[in-house]
Design a protein around this motif. Structure first.
Motif, PDB file in Angstrom:
ATOM      1  N   GLN A   1     -30.037   7.265  18.593  1.00 42.91           N
ATOM      2  CA  GLN A   1     -29.411   7.154  19.899  1.00 42.91           C
ATOM      3  C   GLN A   1     -28.185   8.037  20.063  1.00 42.91           C
ATOM      4  O   GLN A   1     -27.490   7.955  21.063  1.00 42.91           O
ATOM      5  CB  GLN A   1     -28.996   5.694  20.094  1.00 42.91           C
ATOM      6  CG  GLN A   1     -28.061   5.291  18.971  1.00 42.91           C
ATOM      7  CD  GLN A   1     -28.257   3.896  18.397  1.00 42.91           C
ATOM      8  OE1 GLN A   1     -27.294   3.239  18.149  1.00 42.91           O
ATOM      9  NE2 GLN A   1     -29.484   3.463  18.198  1.00 42.91           N
ATOM     10  N   CYS A   2     -27.863   8.856  19.064  1.00 39.31           N
ATOM     11  CA  CYS A   2     -26.637   9.641  19.153  1.00 39.31           C
ATOM     12  C   CYS A   2     -26.790  10.839  20.073  1.00 39.31           C
ATOM     13  O   CYS A   2     -27.839  11.457  20.119  1.00 39.31           O
ATOM     14  CB  CYS A   2     -26.227  10.110  17.764  1.00 39.31           C
ATOM     15  SG  CYS A   2     -25.678   8.735  16.765  1.00 39.31           S
ATOM     16  N   TYR A   3     -25.739  11.121  20.787  1.00 43.55           N
ATOM     17  CA  TYR A   3     -25.761  12.312  21.643  1.00 43.55           C
ATOM     18  C   TYR A   3     -24.416  12.998  21.603  1.00 43.55           C
ATOM     19  O   TYR A   3     -23.409  12.436  21.188  1.00 43.55           O
ATOM     20  CB  TYR A   3     -26.156  11.958  23.083  1.00 43.55           C
ATOM     21  CG  TYR A   3     -25.260  10.948  23.761  1.00 43.55           C
ATOM     22  CD1 TYR A   3     -24.067  11.343  24.352  1.00 43.55           C
ATOM     23  CD2 TYR A   3     -25.629   9.615  23.813  1.00 43.55           C
ATOM     24  CE1 TYR A   3     -23.246  10.427  24.978  1.00 43.55           C
ATOM     25  CE2 TYR A   3     -24.808   8.678  24.439  1.00 43.55           C
ATOM     26  CZ  TYR A   3     -23.615   9.085  25.014  1.00 43.55           C
ATOM     27  OH  TYR A   3     -22.803   8.169  25.632  1.00 43.55           O
TER      28      TYR A   3
ATOM     29  N   SER B   1     -27.554  14.667  15.890  1.00 40.80           N
ATOM     30  CA  SER B   1     -28.105  14.105  14.656  1.00 40.80           C
ATOM     31  C   SER B   1     -27.002  13.999  13.622  1.00 40.80           C
ATOM     32  O   SER B   1     -26.249  14.950  13.410  1.00 40.80           O
ATOM     33  CB  SER B   1     -29.218  15.013  14.129  1.00 40.80           C
ATOM     34  OG  SER B   1     -29.566  14.620  12.809  1.00 40.80           O
ATOM     35  N   CYS B   2     -26.943  12.854  12.975  1.00 35.65           N
ATOM     36  CA  CYS B   2     -25.914  12.661  11.938  1.00 35.65           C
ATOM     37  C   CYS B   2     -26.166  13.576  10.747  1.00 35.65           C
ATOM     38  O   CYS B   2     -25.327  13.695   9.864  1.00 35.65           O
ATOM     39  CB  CYS B   2     -25.857  11.204  11.510  1.00 35.65           C
ATOM     40  SG  CYS B   2     -27.437  10.508  11.017  1.00 35.65           S
ATOM     41  N   MET B   3     -27.336  14.228  10.719  1.00 36.52           N
ATOM     42  CA  MET B   3     -27.638  15.146   9.632  1.00 36.52           C
ATOM     43  C   MET B   3     -26.977  16.518   9.838  1.00 36.52           C
ATOM     44  O   MET B   3     -27.024  17.373   8.966  1.00 36.52           O
ATOM     45  CB  MET B   3     -29.151  15.341   9.520  1.00 36.52           C
ATOM     46  CG  MET B   3     -29.891  14.096   9.068  1.00 36.52           C
ATOM     47  SD  MET B   3     -29.431  13.659   7.381  1.00 36.52           S
ATOM     48  CE  MET B   3     -30.701  12.460   6.993  1.00 36.52           C
TER      49      MET B   3
ATOM     50  N   MET C   1     -27.374   4.142   6.282  1.00 35.20           N
ATOM     51  CA  MET C   1     -26.400   3.056   6.402  1.00 35.20           C
ATOM     52  C   MET C   1     -26.384   2.563   7.850  1.00 35.20           C
ATOM     53  O   MET C   1     -26.272   1.373   8.109  1.00 35.20           O
ATOM     54  CB  MET C   1     -25.000   3.538   5.990  1.00 35.20           C
ATOM     55  CG  MET C   1     -24.826   3.766   4.499  1.00 35.20           C
ATOM     56  SD  MET C   1     -25.004   2.266   3.491  1.00 35.20           S
ATOM     57  CE  MET C   1     -23.457   1.438   3.832  1.00 35.20           C
ATOM     58  N   HIS C   2     -26.497   3.492   8.786  1.00 37.40           N
ATOM     59  CA  HIS C   2     -26.472   3.078  10.187  1.00 37.40           C
ATOM     60  C   HIS C   2     -27.635   2.143  10.490  1.00 37.40           C
ATOM     61  O   HIS C   2     -27.475   1.103  11.092  1.00 37.40           O
ATOM     62  CB  HIS C   2     -26.506   4.296  11.120  1.00 37.40           C
ATOM     63  CG  HIS C   2     -26.371   3.918  12.568  1.00 37.40           C
ATOM     64  ND1 HIS C   2     -27.029   4.551  13.575  1.00 37.40           N
ATOM     65  CD2 HIS C   2     -25.657   2.917  13.154  1.00 37.40           C
ATOM     66  CE1 HIS C   2     -26.722   3.973  14.733  1.00 37.40           C
ATOM     67  NE2 HIS C   2     -25.896   2.981  14.498  1.00 37.40           N
ATOM     68  N   LYS C   3     -28.831   2.551  10.052  1.00 34.69           N
ATOM     69  CA  LYS C   3     -30.009   1.761  10.400  1.00 34.69           C
ATOM     70  C   LYS C   3     -30.083   0.439   9.640  1.00 34.69           C
ATOM     71  O   LYS C   3     -30.556  -0.559  10.166  1.00 34.69           O
ATOM     72  CB  LYS C   3     -31.268   2.581  10.121  1.00 34.69           C
ATOM     73  CG  LYS C   3     -31.322   3.833  10.988  1.00 34.69           C
ATOM     74  CD  LYS C   3     -32.724   4.264  11.240  1.00 34.69           C
ATOM     75  CE  LYS C   3     -32.800   5.472  12.144  1.00 34.69           C
ATOM     76  NZ  LYS C   3     -32.373   5.206  13.526  1.00 34.69           N
TER      77      LYS C   3
END
Ligand code: SF4
Ligand code: SF4
Ligand code: SF4
Ligand code: SF4
Ligand code: SF4
Lengths: 323, 339
Positions: free
Chosen positions: B249-251, B270-272, B297-299
């Motif tokens: 859900q990140c933007y 993306s956190c990547m 960790m987020h999920k």
């Protein structure tokens, strides 16, 4: 083959010749193999795998691994050795800190081609004399090995290892492949047809960057497209122009350096045939500057970064663009 | 239960499309299934699920949120919002239906994301129960029953007929709008299909994967695990896993200079990525290990910590089949759960 590789890796670890081994690690299913670094005999025994699905080119990991303390052993298929040579030529790896064992190449399998036959619930895949016997939750399925061959293997350019310290198995030859057939088809299309072909393909792109990040020729510390100070950084294409240009610019940037290892198309989650862009450049370089294979050696001068009086003139763009 | 013969699907789709825009999963030229606007002749895919998730309908990869125009010393602010048209997404799988519940928790809690809400209000989600789960499916791990889908209305197929049932008022209104095509049907055969699917679900390779070792109170134990180094070792830092994921859900919000104004847009992040959550001093996560750890960790920890124990994964298996190096949430869970 797998046994021989594990045995040799253990020997080299045991006598201190190498500190680490880059290879492939078994996954949850028959096919989900992860490139991995092994540091002990136990780890090798437990997870090291070499089979019909170990298609990943692990040479790019050497950029990081060869800079660590102690030698690293890497198993490279013929195609992967071209990538390593190119990385060596560009001073991206420390070749002296790498011990290469050349291993036979594919053809490797593409699980997506098996799934595309409607085969699902896959529990195991066995190659029984070039018939795949696939055990699934819904019963046993069979299909010819030849129909599940990974695209990059189907048009293999060479079975020859261009760099190695030792070999397991036989070395092969550079092959006459059909890798430019599709490029020719595209060249013979009208400009509109060709445009439509690429729009259909590139409009699928989700800009996940898998193609770029897996590419052994893409080793910039910071890609311009990731650099907020570059002015062209973007995480998503704002329109179809950007959708096209990201890929075309990337292909330009690896032109003359792309060894045609096929990884970009293999990893693209949207099945975009990116290798066709790169092959077009390779084919053009061959015809305009003379036969050249990136990664075939570590010393020759690359056509696009070299000057000779025979080089084609810039007007070639007009002449060829005329049709 | 109400039903319609599968041979009359085209008629059903036409009736829906007459009133609202209809999207169905269908095969594109390269064989992958994708949600596309239905038009006469477009057939429902035989594939289990779409390559991309259905989250785009509510949370598109890019959208313009506001425009700025400069006129002398004045800045004109132009609101881009307009009321969305009504639409139906047909054939959403149970895992993906649950992903909307997860996205709702993020976008519909205060402050409400009006762009998301606008689409959510105008969209009707019609789900389709699964009967041929793949080896990569593990929806059951997150308490999702693939034979009893959520969504506004749910459908089942017994091979001959399509059965349909409303789960809420919106679903009922949808069924009422097509009721002239439906008739009461006997579910004896469907019950057999469901029982058989349940039996297959229990034999899936990942059927025993458990979330027991995870949750909001396991932060320190997992955050400090030494296993992240090995797990993240070959991660390419691409965004494939996050972009195919129905719950990511990140933007990012950015300004695009058009030459005579500014378009402010948002796009998936993306956190990547190396510039994720970049602040004045840089990205707080400077190594790929930290970025990789963030995703899982987020999920598995942060999301449940903030959402009454609900995990941020629905077990759809997309990241399992699309990660270029086949590293994924299942491998991470299996590695971390061993003490
Ligand atoms: S891997 Fe495919 S989808 Fe991802 S950025 Fe490259 S072309 Fe686009
Ligand atoms: S886990 Fe896989 S898909 Fe995700 S960023 Fe790493 S390599 Fe890419
Ligand atoms: S983490 Fe993977 S399995 Fe879970 S919802 Fe996302 S894509 Fe699906
Ligand atoms: S933090 Fe990462 S895993 Fe979590 S939603 Fe954002 S992109 Fe997805
Ligand atoms: S994960 Fe579950 S709900 Fe999703 S497609 Fe697979 S079986 Fe169906």
């Amino acid at each position: 083959m797998q046994e021989a590789m594990i045995k040799r890796a253990k020997e080299l670890l045991a006598d201190g010749s190498v500190k680490r081994v880059i290879g492939w690690k078994r996954g949850e299913f028959a096919y989900d193999i992860t490139p991995a670094v092994f540091e002990s005999a136990e780890e090798l025994d437990k997870d090291f795998v070499f089979d019909d699905f170990t298609s990943a080119n692990v040479s790019k990991y050497l950029v990081k691994e060869s800079k660590k303390e102690g030698k690293v052993l890497v198993f490279l298929k013929p195609c992967d050795t071209y990538s390593l040579n190119q990385l060596t030529k560009e001073h991206r790896v420390d070749r002296d800190n790498i011990y290469v064992i050349g291993i036979p190449g594919g053809p490797k399998l593409d699980i997506e081609k098996i799934k595309a036959k409607g085969i699902t619930g896959i529990l195991s895949v066995k190659n029984d004399n070039y018939t795949l016997k696939i055990d699934t939750l819904y019963g046993e399925e069979t299909m010819p090995f030849s129909e599940a061959i990974l695209d990059k293997c189907a048009s293999c350019k060479s079975k020859k290892h261009v760099t190695y310290d030792e070999l397991i198995g036989e070395d092969g030859d550079v092959l006459d492949s059909d890798r430019f057939d599709m490029v020719e088809k595209l060249e013979n299309m009208t400009a509109q047809e060709r445009y439509d072909f690429w729009r259909e393909q590139l409009s699928k792109c989700i800009r996940c960057n898998a193609c770029r990040n897996v590419c052994p020729a893409c080793t910039c510390e910071k890609c311009v497209f990731d650099n907020p100070n570059s002015g062209v950084e973007n995480k998503a294409a704002s329109d179809s122009f950007e959708e096209n240009m990201f890929h075309i610019i990337r292909a330009f940037h690896v032109a003359g350096r792309c060894t045609d290892c096929g990884e970009c198309s293999r990893v693209c989650p949207q099945n975009i045939p990116l290798h066709l862009l790169n092959r077009k450049f390779i084919k053009d370089i061959n015809s305009l500057y003379g036969e050249y294979q990136a990664g075939a050696d570590t010393t020759s001068r690359a056509p696009l970064t070299d000057y000779t009086a025979d080089d084609c003139e810039a007007s070639i763009v007009h002449e060829r663009g005329a049709e | 239960m109400l039903k319609i013969s599968l041979s009359r699907l085209e008629e059903l789709f036409a009736a829906i499309a007459e009133k609202q825009t209809l999207y169905i999963p269908s095969d594109r030229a390269d064989g992958a299934a994708e949600f596309t606007k239905w038009e006469p002749g477009k057939a429902l895919t035989q594939k289990l699920n779409t390559l991309r998730s259905a989250k785009d309908f509510f949370f598109p990869q890019t959208e313009n949120i506001v425009d700025f125009k400069m006129e002398g010393k004045n800045i004109q602010v132009i609101d881009q919002r307009s009321e969305h048209e009504d639409f139906v997404i047909f054939g959403v799988r149970p895992c993906d239906a649950r992903s909307f519940t997860i996205l709702d928790k993020v976008f519909l809690s205060e402050p409400v994301d009006s762009f998301y809400k606008n689409r959510r209000d105008h969209g009707t989600v019609v789900t389709m129960a699964c009967s041929r789960p793949a080896e990569t499916c593990f929806c059951g791990t997150f308490g999702i029953d693939a034979t009893e889908p959520e969504g506004d209305a749910a459908c089942w197929s017994d091979g001959e007929d399509l059965f349909i049932k409303a789960n809420n008022d919106k679903g009922q209104a949808f069924i009422d709008s097509i009721s002239s095509l439906l008739e009461e049907g006997d579910t004896a055969k469907l019950d057999q299909v469901k029982a058989k699917t349940k039996e297959i679900l229990s034999r899936l390779p990942l059927a025993n994967l458990s979330t027991a070792a995870f949750g909001g109170d396991t932060l320190n134990e997992h955050f400090n695990s030494e296993k992240w180094a090995e797990l993240s070792e070959s991660c390419l830092g691409c965004g494939t896993c996050t972009f195919v994921c129905p719950t990511c859900q990140c933007y990012d919000i950015k300004d695009f200079n058009t030459g005579n104004g500014i378009k402010r847009f948002r796009c998936w992040d993306s956190c990547m990525y190396s510039d994720f959550t970049k602040m004045a001093h840089g990205n707080p996560r400077t190594s790929q290990l930290e970025r990789f750890r963030q995703r899982f960790m987020h999920k598995l920890v942060y999301f449940p910590a903030n959402n009454n124990g609900e995990f941020g994964c629905v077990g759809c298996g997309r990241c399992l089949s699309k990660c270029p190096i086949s590293m994924n949430i299942v491998k991470v869970m299996k590695a971390l759960e061993v003490k």
